[in-house]
Design an enzyme around this catalytic site. Structure first.
Site, PDB file in Angstrom:
ATOM      1  N   ARG A  10      -7.239  -0.461  -4.034  1.00  0.00           N
ATOM      2  CA  ARG A  10      -7.762  -0.473  -2.666  1.00  0.00           C
ATOM      3  C   ARG A  10      -9.279  -0.381  -2.752  1.00  0.00           C
ATOM      4  O   ARG A  10      -9.814   0.475  -3.465  1.00  0.00           O
ATOM      5  CB  ARG A  10      -7.213   0.737  -1.901  1.00  0.00           C
ATOM      6  CG  ARG A  10      -7.567   0.716  -0.423  1.00  0.00           C
ATOM      7  CD  ARG A  10      -7.190   2.016   0.283  1.00  0.00           C
ATOM      8  NE  ARG A  10      -8.316   2.918   0.349  1.00  0.00           N
ATOM      9  CZ  ARG A  10      -8.373   3.995   1.138  1.00  0.00           C
ATOM     10  NH1 ARG A  10      -7.352   4.306   1.909  1.00  0.00           N
ATOM     11  NH2 ARG A  10      -9.430   4.770   1.144  1.00  0.00           N
TER      12      ARG A  10
ATOM     13  N   TYR B 248     -15.574   5.540   6.376  1.00  0.00           N
ATOM     14  CA  TYR B 248     -14.271   6.026   5.933  1.00  0.00           C
ATOM     15  C   TYR B 248     -14.002   5.590   4.482  1.00  0.00           C
ATOM     16  O   TYR B 248     -14.214   4.425   4.123  1.00  0.00           O
ATOM     17  CB  TYR B 248     -13.123   5.500   6.826  1.00  0.00           C
ATOM     18  CG  TYR B 248     -11.817   5.698   6.131  1.00  0.00           C
ATOM     19  CD1 TYR B 248     -11.264   6.969   6.060  1.00  0.00           C
ATOM     20  CD2 TYR B 248     -11.217   4.659   5.431  1.00  0.00           C
ATOM     21  CE1 TYR B 248     -10.125   7.192   5.329  1.00  0.00           C
ATOM     22  CE2 TYR B 248     -10.060   4.884   4.701  1.00  0.00           C
ATOM     23  CZ  TYR B 248      -9.521   6.153   4.653  1.00  0.00           C
ATOM     24  OH  TYR B 248      -8.407   6.381   3.910  1.00  0.00           O
TER      25      TYR B 248
ATOM     26  N   ASP C 278      -8.248  -0.499   3.741  1.00  0.00           N
ATOM     27  CA  ASP C 278      -7.840   0.353   4.873  1.00  0.00           C
ATOM     28  C   ASP C 278      -8.922   0.295   5.952  1.00  0.00           C
ATOM     29  O   ASP C 278     -10.057   0.700   5.712  1.00  0.00           O
ATOM     30  CB  ASP C 278      -7.674   1.797   4.369  1.00  0.00           C
ATOM     31  CG  ASP C 278      -7.008   2.708   5.395  1.00  0.00           C
ATOM     32  OD1 ASP C 278      -6.844   2.285   6.558  1.00  0.00           O
ATOM     33  OD2 ASP C 278      -6.660   3.846   5.010  1.00  0.00           O
TER      34      ASP C 278
ATOM     35  N   HIS D 130      -8.508   1.881   8.791  1.00  0.00           N
ATOM     36  CA  HIS D 130      -8.416   3.227   9.369  1.00  0.00           C
ATOM     37  C   HIS D 130      -8.509   3.214  10.896  1.00  0.00           C
ATOM     38  O   HIS D 130      -9.285   3.963  11.498  1.00  0.00           O
ATOM     39  CB  HIS D 130      -9.454   4.163   8.737  1.00  0.00           C
ATOM     40  CG  HIS D 130      -8.899   5.539   8.460  1.00  0.00           C
ATOM     41  ND1 HIS D 130      -9.158   6.608   9.260  1.00  0.00           N
ATOM     42  CD2 HIS D 130      -8.077   5.983   7.481  1.00  0.00           C
ATOM     43  CE1 HIS D 130      -8.530   7.675   8.783  1.00  0.00           C
ATOM     44  NE2 HIS D 130      -7.859   7.321   7.709  1.00  0.00           N
TER      45      HIS D 130
ATOM     46  N   GLU E 121      -4.680  -2.495   5.936  1.00  0.00           N
ATOM     47  CA  GLU E 121      -3.998  -1.294   6.440  1.00  0.00           C
ATOM     48  C   GLU E 121      -4.600  -0.804   7.755  1.00  0.00           C
ATOM     49  O   GLU E 121      -5.826  -0.798   7.916  1.00  0.00           O
ATOM     50  CB  GLU E 121      -4.121  -0.206   5.371  1.00  0.00           C
ATOM     51  CG  GLU E 121      -3.502   1.113   5.781  1.00  0.00           C
ATOM     52  CD  GLU E 121      -3.721   2.179   4.703  1.00  0.00           C
ATOM     53  OE1 GLU E 121      -3.938   1.813   3.524  1.00  0.00           O
ATOM     54  OE2 GLU E 121      -3.698   3.366   5.044  1.00  0.00           O
TER      55      GLU E 121
ATOM     56  N   GLU F 278       1.021   5.553   8.483  1.00  0.00           N
ATOM     57  CA  GLU F 278       0.826   6.848   7.827  1.00  0.00           C
ATOM     58  C   GLU F 278       0.829   8.000   8.826  1.00  0.00           C
ATOM     59  O   GLU F 278       1.109   9.128   8.451  1.00  0.00           O
ATOM     60  CB  GLU F 278      -0.452   6.862   6.976  1.00  0.00           C
ATOM     61  CG  GLU F 278      -1.738   6.789   7.778  1.00  0.00           C
ATOM     62  CD  GLU F 278      -2.983   6.699   6.907  1.00  0.00           C
ATOM     63  OE1 GLU F 278      -2.964   5.984   5.899  1.00  0.00           O
ATOM     64  OE2 GLU F 278      -3.985   7.361   7.257  1.00  0.00           O
TER      65      GLU F 278
ATOM     66  N   ARG G 220       4.156   2.632   6.114  1.00  0.00           N
ATOM     67  CA  ARG G 220       3.400   3.607   5.321  1.00  0.00           C
ATOM     68  C   ARG G 220       3.862   5.054   5.505  1.00  0.00           C
ATOM     69  O   ARG G 220       3.144   5.990   5.107  1.00  0.00           O
ATOM     70  CB  ARG G 220       1.933   3.515   5.747  1.00  0.00           C
ATOM     71  CG  ARG G 220       1.282   2.191   5.448  1.00  0.00           C
ATOM     72  CD  ARG G 220       0.532   2.207   4.148  1.00  0.00           C
ATOM     73  NE  ARG G 220      -0.573   3.120   4.131  1.00  0.00           N
ATOM     74  CZ  ARG G 220      -0.865   3.915   3.119  1.00  0.00           C
ATOM     75  NH1 ARG G 220      -0.117   3.913   2.031  1.00  0.00           N
ATOM     76  NH2 ARG G 220      -1.914   4.719   3.163  1.00  0.00           N
TER      77      ARG G 220
ATOM     78  N   GLU H 188       0.875   4.584  -2.750  1.00  0.00           N
ATOM     79  CA  GLU H 188      -0.528   5.012  -2.872  1.00  0.00           C
ATOM     80  C   GLU H 188      -0.620   6.167  -3.864  1.00  0.00           C
ATOM     81  O   GLU H 188       0.199   7.086  -3.844  1.00  0.00           O
ATOM     82  CB  GLU H 188      -1.055   5.469  -1.502  1.00  0.00           C
ATOM     83  CG  GLU H 188      -2.502   5.932  -1.557  1.00  0.00           C
ATOM     84  CD  GLU H 188      -3.071   6.316  -0.186  1.00  0.00           C
ATOM     85  OE1 GLU H 188      -2.288   6.439   0.771  1.00  0.00           O
ATOM     86  OE2 GLU H 188      -4.297   6.475  -0.097  1.00  0.00           O
TER      87      GLU H 188
ATOM     88  N   TRP I 251     -11.144   7.799  14.410  1.00  0.00           N
ATOM     89  CA  TRP I 251     -11.659   8.026  13.051  1.00  0.00           C
ATOM     90  C   TRP I 251     -10.712   7.460  12.056  1.00  0.00           C
ATOM     91  O   TRP I 251     -10.072   6.969  11.621  1.00  0.00           O
ATOM     92  CB  TRP I 251     -11.865   9.511  12.737  1.00  0.00           C
ATOM     93  CG  TRP I 251     -12.267   9.676  11.305  1.00  0.00           C
ATOM     94  CD1 TRP I 251     -13.504   9.427  10.777  1.00  0.00           C
ATOM     95  CD2 TRP I 251     -11.432  10.057  10.210  1.00  0.00           C
ATOM     96  NE1 TRP I 251     -13.491   9.644   9.424  1.00  0.00           N
ATOM     97  CE2 TRP I 251     -12.228  10.015   9.031  1.00  0.00           C
ATOM     98  CE3 TRP I 251     -10.077  10.405  10.105  1.00  0.00           C
ATOM     99  CZ2 TRP I 251     -11.741  10.320   7.783  1.00  0.00           C
ATOM    100  CZ3 TRP I 251      -9.575  10.715   8.861  1.00  0.00           C
ATOM    101  CH2 TRP I 251     -10.396  10.684   7.707  1.00  0.00           C
TER     102      TRP I 251
HETATM  103  O1  KDG Z   1      -5.759  13.258   6.195  1.00  0.00           O
HETATM  104  C1  KDG Z   1      -6.107  11.938   6.484  1.00  0.00           C
HETATM  105  C2  KDG Z   1      -5.945  11.100   5.236  1.00  0.00           C
HETATM  106  O2  KDG Z   1      -4.682  11.294   4.700  1.00  0.00           O
HETATM  107  C3  KDG Z   1      -6.150   9.628   5.505  1.00  0.00           C
HETATM  108  O3  KDG Z   1      -7.439   9.450   6.015  1.00  0.00           O
HETATM  109  C4  KDG Z   1      -5.999   8.859   4.198  1.00  0.00           C
HETATM  110  O4  KDG Z   1      -5.906   6.803   5.402  1.00  0.00           O
HETATM  111  C5  KDG Z   1      -5.684   7.418   4.389  1.00  0.00           C
HETATM  112  C6  KDG Z   1      -5.060   6.717   3.261  1.00  0.00           C
HETATM  113  O5  KDG Z   1      -4.722   5.556   3.456  1.00  0.00           O
HETATM  114  O6  KDG Z   1      -4.892   7.325   2.213  1.00  0.00           O
HETATM  115 MG    MG Z   2      -4.790   4.948   5.412  1.00  0.00          MG
END
Ligand code: KDG
Ligand code: MG
Length: 403
Positions: free
Chosen positions: A147, A159, A211, A213, A237, A263, A284, A340, A403
């Site tokens: 990644r 991020y 990602d 995010h 992602e 996630e 995820r 991951e 975020w």
């Molecule tokens: O606690 C938040 C994280 O787990 C997250 O920001 C990590 O997005 C993430 C990832 O893909 O690992």
């Molecule tokens: Mg993520």
């Protein structure tokens, strides 16, 4: 085999973790991860104040019934706090069942579907050359999937990009969250050049992931997905916030870049539409945040019916107990995609002794009875809880943003 003790252990070996340890009348123990980054004590209280006493005297072998009892019995269903608590109980019960059977947990859920679990590593840099150096290092270590994240010119923090060469850790200690500034325009203008540079230097022989995010609108995400098509991503992602399922349909109409999300989902109900309508390619959800091995398996089985593969969340804010459990599920399910992997620090690993292992880009679950992971309570006691928050994000004009 009755449960005689249920203990919640909160420890901070470089970061906070919440662990549930169950003991049975014949002396077996099982562990489950209940860590919810930035809200750890809420889950610890849910377990200590509302769940532990319900477990005493229960038959430790009745995993499904205990899951249903805690899920339906609370009346207030789902949500990250509830589901992390249910997950910890479920995971600990699978650990106990494996020990009682003398088998690793993957044998109890169908046995191996594959020899090993392909994992992706993390290459992050403040600049493209820094990220490229990290890609080189991961490929040298044998990773087959990477990644990539990069700092965006004009933004202080991005991020996934660590500050000062430290391993990436988004939660910061203190009584308030850090604030970051985000610009979608700056990100969208710059980020495709990262993928061009990666493929130019390293070619096509490995999987490339990214990602977002949760930061784009559907049409912005569609633009990014299209722009990245020449670099054949394994997945893009969390392109948009995860509440908006319709948005994924719009992304799908515009790009063939595969999409991963989930996630922050806690249950099969959160991802049902995305899966059944094939609006995503990878789901995820994780053991800890989606109700344990029992419920994660249910989600993955639904996904298998709809051409959706698995890609469990595995950051360092899920404990080695979660990773151990995830590897048992990964090696067993037919529709595994990728896992991951972010190695924990040495301090964390010492508190959670385990026998899963990484070699040549692949991971192997433990062969010991149960999950093959434990918590060293004496070591854990040396690291008391420290308050920490995930950051919050604002646009350049001061508006709150995801975020
Ligand atoms: O606690 C938040 C994280 O787990 C997250 O920001 C990590 O997005 C993430 C990832 O893909 O690992
Ligand atoms: Mg993520």
């Amino acid at each position: 085999m009755r449960i005689v003790a249920a203990k919640v252990i909160v420890t901070c070996p470089d970061r906070n973790f919440v662990t549930l340890k169950l003991t049975t009348d014949d002396g077996l123990t099982g562990v489950g991860d209940a860590t919810l980054n930035g809200r750890e004590l809420a889950v610890a209280s849910y377990l200590r104040d509302h769940v532990c006493q319900l477990l005493i005297g229960r038959d430790a072998g009745r995993i499904e019934d205990t899951w249903q009892y805690l899920y339906r019995g609370a009346y207030w269903r789902r949500g990250p706090v509830t589901m992390a608590a249910v997950a910890a109980v479920d995971t600990a019960l699978w650990d106990i069942k494996g020990k009682a059977a003398g088998m690793p947990v993957y044998q109890l859920i169908g046995g191996r579907s594959r020899d090993a679990v392909t994992v992706y590593g993390h290459a992050t840099g403040a600049t493209i050359p820094e990220t490229l150096d990290q890609v080189a290092s991961l490929l040298d270590q044998g990773y087959r999937a990477v990644r990539v994240q990069v700092g965006i010119p004009g933004l202080d923090k991005t991020y996934g990009v660590p500050q000062g060469g430290e391993p990436y850790e988004p939660a910061t200690a203190g009584a308030r969250p850090e604030e970051a500034t985000w610009s979608t325009a700056k990100y969208l203008d710059f980020v495709p050049s990262l993928f061009a540079a990666v493929r130019e230097r390293f070619g096509q022989g490995f999987h490339l992931l990214h990602d977002v995010h949760h930061r784009l609108t559907p049409i912005e995400a569609a633009r990014l997905g299209k722009a990245l098509e020449p670099y054949s991503l394994f997945w893009l992602e969390d392109p948009i916030s995860e509440e908006s399922h319709e948005g994924f349909r719009l992304i799908r109409q515009h790009t063939t870049t595969p999409i991963a999300t989930g996630e922050v989902y806690n249950s099969i109900w959160d991802c049902r539409q995305l899966i059944t309508e094939q609006l995503i390619d990878y789901i995820r959800t994780s053991v800890t945040h989606a109700g344990g091995i029992t419920h994660l398996r249910r989600i993955f089985d639904l996904a298998a019916l709809h051409h959706v593969r698995t890609g469990s969340h595995g950051p360092t804010d899920l404990s080695p107990v979660c990773l151990a459990a995830a590897l048992h599920v990964d090696v067993a399910v037919p529709n595994f995609g990728i896992q991951e992997y972010m190695p924990h620090t040495g301090t964390t690993d010492a508190v959670f002794p385990h026998s899963y292992r990484f070699a040549d880009g692949l991971m192997y679950p433990s062969e010991e009875p149960g999950l093959g992971v434990d918590i060293d309570e004496k070591a854990a006691a040396a690291y008391p809880y420290r308050q920490a928050y995930l950051p919050v994000n604002r646009l350049e004009d001061g508006s709150m943003h995801d975020w």
